[in-house]
Design an enzyme around this catalytic site. Structure first.
Site, PDB file in Angstrom:
ATOM      1  N   ARG A 283     -40.656  82.092  56.795  1.00 66.03           N
ATOM      2  CA  ARG A 283     -40.749  80.654  56.587  1.00 66.03           C
ATOM      3  C   ARG A 283     -41.588  80.053  57.711  1.00 66.03           C
ATOM      4  NH1 ARG A 283     -35.515  76.934  56.641  1.00 66.03           N
ATOM      5  NH2 ARG A 283     -35.555  77.458  58.845  1.00 66.03           N
TER       6      ARG A 283
ATOM      7  N   ARG B  27     -36.371  82.668  59.915  1.00 69.93           N
ATOM      8  CA  ARG B  27     -36.552  81.317  60.469  1.00 69.93           C
ATOM      9  C   ARG B  27     -37.511  81.413  61.649  1.00 69.93           C
ATOM     10  NH1 ARG B  27     -30.744  80.747  58.900  1.00 69.93           N
ATOM     11  NH2 ARG B  27     -30.518  78.776  57.797  1.00 69.93           N
TER      12      ARG B  27
ATOM     13  N   CYS C 102     -30.881  80.338  49.925  1.00 68.39           N
ATOM     14  CA  CYS C 102     -30.873  80.908  51.280  1.00 68.39           C
ATOM     15  C   CYS C 102     -30.055  80.051  52.246  1.00 68.39           C
ATOM     16  CB  CYS C 102     -32.290  81.104  51.806  1.00 68.39           C
ATOM     17  SG  CYS C 102     -33.178  79.567  52.016  1.00 68.39           S
TER      18      CYS C 102
ATOM     19  N   ARG D 131     -25.775  67.125  58.976  1.00 72.43           N
ATOM     20  CA  ARG D 131     -25.107  68.431  58.979  1.00 72.43           C
ATOM     21  C   ARG D 131     -24.630  68.851  60.360  1.00 72.43           C
ATOM     22  NH1 ARG D 131     -30.273  72.341  57.643  1.00 72.43           N
ATOM     23  NH2 ARG D 131     -29.095  74.004  58.608  1.00 72.43           N
TER      24      ARG D 131
ATOM     25  N   GLU E 107     -35.043  71.742  49.258  1.00 72.13           N
ATOM     26  CA  GLU E 107     -33.964  71.298  50.145  1.00 72.13           C
ATOM     27  C   GLU E 107     -33.924  69.782  50.317  1.00 72.13           C
ATOM     28  OE1 GLU E 107     -34.278  73.335  53.887  1.00 72.13           O
ATOM     29  OE2 GLU E 107     -36.433  73.083  54.012  1.00 72.13           O
TER      30      GLU E 107
ATOM     31  N   HIS F  75     -27.472  74.229  63.185  1.00 68.39           N
ATOM     32  CA  HIS F  75     -28.148  75.496  63.464  1.00 68.39           C
ATOM     33  C   HIS F  75     -27.439  76.300  64.532  1.00 68.39           C
ATOM     34  CE1 HIS F  75     -31.182  73.714  60.900  1.00 68.39           C
ATOM     35  NE2 HIS F  75     -31.438  74.977  60.611  1.00 68.39           N
TER      36      HIS F  75
ATOM     37  N   ASN G 240     -28.251  73.959  52.776  1.00 63.92           N
ATOM     38  CA  ASN G 240     -27.771  73.239  53.968  1.00 63.92           C
ATOM     39  C   ASN G 240     -28.399  71.851  54.032  1.00 63.92           C
ATOM     40  OD1 ASN G 240     -26.715  75.740  54.507  1.00 63.92           O
ATOM     41  ND2 ASN G 240     -28.323  76.311  55.942  1.00 63.92           N
ATOM     42  N   ASP G 241     -29.714  71.823  53.866  1.00 62.20           N
ATOM     43  CA  ASP G 241     -30.386  70.526  53.901  1.00 62.20           C
ATOM     44  C   ASP G 241     -30.212  69.774  52.593  1.00 62.20           C
ATOM     45  OD1 ASP G 241     -31.437  70.115  56.466  1.00 62.20           O
ATOM     46  OD2 ASP G 241     -32.923  71.678  56.109  1.00 62.20           O
TER      47      ASP G 241
HETATM   48  C1  PEP Z   1     -31.257  75.243  54.415  1.00 60.20           C
HETATM   49  O1  PEP Z   1     -31.554  74.070  54.698  1.00 60.20           O
HETATM   50  O2  PEP Z   1     -30.368  75.542  53.587  1.00 60.20           O
HETATM   51  C2  PEP Z   1     -31.952  76.354  55.078  1.00 60.20           C
HETATM   52  C3  PEP Z   1     -31.749  77.598  54.709  1.00 60.20           C
HETATM   53  O3  PEP Z   1     -32.783  76.060  56.116  1.00 60.20           O
HETATM   54  P1  PEP Z   1     -32.224  75.682  57.573  1.00 60.20           P
HETATM   55  O4  PEP Z   1     -30.736  75.957  57.585  1.00 60.20           O
HETATM   56  O5  PEP Z   1     -32.945  76.513  58.566  1.00 60.20           O
HETATM   57  O6  PEP Z   1     -32.543  74.234  57.673  1.00 60.20           O
HETATM   58 MG    MG Z   2     -33.347  73.666  55.792  1.00 53.69          MG
END
Ligand code: PEP
Ligand code: MG
Length: 591
Positions: A358, A321, A528, A491, A457, A214, A480-481
């Site tokens: 979210r 977020r 996203c 990550r 995710e 993040h 991402n997750d």
């Molecule tokens: C993701 O996991 O792809 C996502 C958009 O949420 P975050 O990056 O905030 O975990």
């Molecule tokens: Mg996520």
């Protein structure tokens, strides 16, 4: 001597400037420039802070000399003597004066900068006793900072001098004031990064962190060059060294020669020209060559980011977020009214365009406060985070749901739930939503309709789409997750960053199925995660049927350029071949 450090490229572009080393524990110290006429007042602030601590220690010393050895051990007196000596040390005072006078740093920044230099000198000492004095030095600077708290600078944050962009000529002339500054820290939390959004820094380097941590995501949203996972950068670079960040290659060049400087200066200008060219696409509709409309949405962290999203031509917010409203508050979470006002600001900022809020997604690498880093649980990414955290604290969750429902009176609001995996979690979420509405009804408070979405995710969610499509109006793929959990790669851990692969066949299969199944049922689906803003993947996602992308505003025009050049009728069969391949990355390069 010039040397390079390899890290991970997280935010594109080139930044050239002087290194500002900041200890991770002190990133919350204010960093801004003062005007030349305020220099004496800033020096005076430090002097007064120091004198206050000297007085405090002397008084303490006085008290303990009248105590018996049982009440105050002899060592305490000796320690206070050391603190007094360090406080009155010339190196500290002279260094602080230099940073304020010659660089126009504000008092707190000057003090912590000098502390970093002295701390490193202590680290290098042979004598163990002297080496241990570093902790004393840190303690006394901490006390001076605290003593200065009551004497804040006359310059408010919004009044701060902004940096002008240094020209190549400035850099070669080694101009000491007005050159860009590059922040280097061992680690920065996402909340720290948010603080730096309006800061004086032209680039960031951290020792740790993965590409989709993040911290990296926030750096990308600031659209300034950044490198994470640079391992020893914080130790190898010295305060005030010249550094170049090549955000595209993930490389940091320290102490560059004039030839290298000139080369990167050129690259920097090329990048700026390219961005200027992309601006021409701002008002061009986002439609492929074969007439497919593609929705380009923005990811934001704070309500104020809505302005940047609009400016970049976003068709709405695909991911707000909301957890960033909850961070760095020492446990004092925002109440219903404060949240409602924040969501309302974002909605009004988007002037009638849809806004997807979210619900809070804290935990793992997004602790509420830096001090709350989750060391107690071995795998925080698999722990109590996102919707699990919300369901574990119904009062907090209901407060957020009420605030979002109320904000929906002001615009087109979509409510998005992170990290769902179980049918039970879906049922509980829906029940809480009903409960939140009933509470507002009871209070006679107005609220609006919301479209309800689930993030896909967790692989378990991607493999039970039927369940999700039954209960939700739309799906949003958090790649991402999804990558993290599919490939078992943390990550935010740079040591396994090389295994973090959006093009792994398993990841592509989950993404492709989610898109295909949702579309077959007539449900909206978007991506996203960071994949959506990666121009190297735009054609593939289009070929897999994706028609809605949500990304950092800074990426929107570059992705749009790819869309305008794409023909989905040709991309669809190609994407299927990539999907079937053992090595999709290689298959993508084939016609
Ligand atoms: C993701 O996991 O792809 C996502 C958009 O949420 P975050 O990056 O905030 O975990
Ligand atoms: Mg996520």
């Amino acid at each position: 001597m010039t040397f390079a450090i390899q890290g991970l490229n997280v935010s594109r572009g080139v930044a050239i400037g002087r290194a500002v080393l900041v200890a991770s524990s002190r990133v919350d110290v204010a960093h801004y420039f003062v005007n030349a006429d305020q220099v004496p007042a800033e020096i005076e602030r430090v002097r007064r802070g120091r004198d206050a601590v000297v007085d405090e220690i002397r008084r303490l010393h006085e008290t303990i000399t009248h105590m018996g050895p049982n009440e105050a051990p002899h060592e305490l007196g000796a320690l206070l003597d050391v603190h007094l000596m360090l406080l009155q040390d010339d190196a500290l005072a002279a260094g602080v004066k230099h940073w304020i006078t010659d660089r126009l740093y504000n008092a707190e920044w000057a003090l912590t900068t000098q502390l970093e230099i002295i701390a490193r000198q202590f680290d290098e000492m042979e004598d163990e006793y002297l080496r241990e004095r570093k902790a004393d030095m840190e303690q006394i600077v901490e006390r001076v900072l605290r003593a200065m708290k009551g004497t804040s600078s006359p310059i408010e944050a919004h009044n701060q001098r902004t940096m002008r962009k240094a020209s190549q000529q400035d850099l070669l002339l080694d101009d000491t004031v007005d050159v860009p500054l590059i922040l280097i820290a061992h680690d920065l939390s996402p909340a720290d990064m948010i603080q730096f959004k309006q800061s004086v820094f032209a680039g960031f380097i951290t020792d740790v962190g993965g590409k989709t941590s993040h911290t990296a995501i926030v750096a990308r949203s600031m659209d300034i060059p950044a490198v994470v996972g640079a391992r020893l950068a914080n130790q190898l670079v010295r305060q005030d060294d010249w550094v170049i960040i090549d955000g595209d290659a993930g490389v940091v060049i320290v102490d560059p020669s004039p030839i290298i400087l000139a080369e990167y200066g050129f690259k920097q200008r090329q990048g700026e020209l390219e961005r200027g060219r992309l601006q021409r696409l701002l008002h061009t509709p986002s439609v492929t060559m074969d007439g497919q409309k593609v929705e380009l949405l923005a990811n934001i962290e704070m309500p104020e980011d809505a302005a940047g999203a609009l400016k970049a031509g976003a068709a709405g917010v695909g991911l707000f977020r909301s957890e960033f409203l909850f961070m760095g508050r020492q446990g004092r979470l925002p109440g219903e009214e404060e949240q409602y006002q924040a969501y309302r600001r974002a909605i009004e900022g988007m002037r009638g365009l849809p806004v997807t809020i979210r619900t809070v997604d804290v935990g793992a690498d997004k602790p509420l406060d830096d001090s709350l880093h989750d060391d107690a649980h071995l795998n925080p990414a698999l722990g109590l985070r996102a919707i699990r955290w919300s369901l574990a604290d119904p009062a907090m969750f209901l407060t957020q749901l009420r605030a979002i429902l109320r904000s929906a009176v002001h615009g087109d609001v979509h409510l998005l739930i992170p990290m769902l995996a179980h049918a039970r979690e879906i049922r509980q979420t829906l029940a809480h939503l009903d409960h939140a509405r009933a509470m507002l009804d009871n209070r006679g408070v107005a609220y609006g309709p919301v479209k309800l979405g689930a993030m896909i995710e967790v692989p378990a969610a991607a493999l039970s789409l039927k369940l999700f499509l039954k209960h939700f109006d739309f799906l949003s793929i958090g790649t991402n997750d999804l990558i993290q959990y599919t490939l078992a790669i943390d990550r935010s851990d740079e040591s396994v960053a090389h295994l973090y692969d959006p093009l792994h066949p398993a990841v592509l299969r989950l993404v492709a199925d989610t898109i295909a199944v949702s579309r077959a049922q007539g449900k909206v689906v978007n991506v996203c995660g960071e994949m959506a803003g990666d121009v190297a993947l735009t054609r593939l996602l289009l070929g897999l049927g994706l028609r809605s992308f949500s990304m950092h505003p800074a990426q929107i025009l570059a992705v749009k350029q790819e869309i305008l050049r794409a023909d989905t009728s040709k991309l669809a069969p190609w994407a299927q071949r990539v999907l079937e391949a053992d090595d999709p990355a290689r298959a993508m390069t084939m016609a």
